[in-house]
Scaffold this motif. Structure first.
Motif, short mmCIF file in Angstrom:
data_model
loop_
_atom_site.label_atom_id
_atom_site.label_comp_id
_atom_site.label_asym_id
_atom_site.label_seq_id
_atom_site.Cartn_x
_atom_site.Cartn_y
_atom_site.Cartn_z
N LEU A 90 0.68 -1.13 0.05
CA LEU A 90 -0.01 0.02 -0.07
C LEU A 90 0.75 1.26 0.02
N LEU A 91 1.95 1.16 0.69
CA LEU A 91 2.78 2.53 1.04
C LEU A 91 3.43 2.75 -0.49
N SER A 92 3.87 1.59 -1.03
CA SER A 92 4.87 1.80 -2.31
C SER A 92 3.71 2.23 -3.57
N THR A 93 2.60 1.82 -3.45
CA THR A 93 1.53 2.30 -4.19
C THR A 93 1.17 3.50 -4.24
N GLY B 154 1.57 9.13 -6.10
CA GLY B 154 2.07 10.56 -5.64
C GLY B 154 3.22 10.99 -6.73
N CYS B 155 4.12 10.25 -7.23
CA CYS B 155 5.10 10.45 -8.24
C CYS B 155 4.39 10.78 -9.33
N LEU B 156 3.33 10.04 -9.69
CA LEU B 156 2.93 10.33 -11.26
C LEU B 156 1.98 11.74 -11.03
N HIS B 157 1.50 11.94 -9.99
CA HIS B 157 0.70 13.38 -9.73
C HIS B 157 1.66 14.38 -9.92
N SER B 158 3.06 14.30 -8.96
CA SER B 158 3.75 15.22 -9.33
C SER B 158 4.26 15.44 -10.63
N ALA B 159 4.42 14.38 -11.44
CA ALA B 159 5.11 14.65 -12.69
C ALA B 159 4.05 15.12 -13.58
N ALA B 160 2.80 14.79 -13.55
CA ALA B 160 1.34 15.43 -14.04
C ALA B 160 1.52 16.97 -14.01
N ARG B 161 1.83 17.35 -12.82
CA ARG B 161 1.96 18.66 -12.58
C ARG B 161 3.03 19.45 -13.22
N VAL B 162 4.10 18.79 -12.98
CA VAL B 162 5.41 19.45 -13.55
C VAL B 162 4.96 19.55 -15.26
N GLU B 163 4.46 18.49 -15.78
CA GLU B 163 4.37 18.62 -17.01
C GLU B 163 3.42 19.71 -17.52
#
Length: 85
Positions: free
Chosen positions: A13-16, A21-30
């Motif tokens: 669950l933690l790794s998911t 969170g990483c995907l969300h951050s990457a989408a915001r940066v893009e």
């Protein structure tokens, strides 16, 4: 054994959540790249076009040809500013 299974689920669950969170951050940066990078690329493209135009004029310049326009004069001509200074 029950504790081992619980730890495994917790780490899964933690790794998911970290991955999401990483995907969300990457989408915001893009999304921000379009705002910050596009104007810089447009300015660079204009500067490269100005350089290419100046080099073209210099390469074909005869001794009797008029002097090439400066970058400011080139941009003013592109915008259509024809007022005398």
């Amino acid at each position: 054994m029950h504790l081992t299974r619980l730890k495994h689920r917790f780490f899964t669950l933690l790794s998911t959540l970290l991955f999401i969170g990483c995907l969300h951050s990457a989408a915001r940066v893009e999304g921000n790249l379009k705002v910050t990078l596009q104007p810089a690329l447009s300015a660079l493209s204009r500067d490269m076009r100005d350089i290419r135009d100046a080099l073209t004029r210099y390469a074909g310049e005869d001794e009797e040809s008029p002097t090439p326009l400066t970058r400011g004069e080139t941009r003013a001509a592109e915008r259509g500013d024809t007022e005398d200074k």
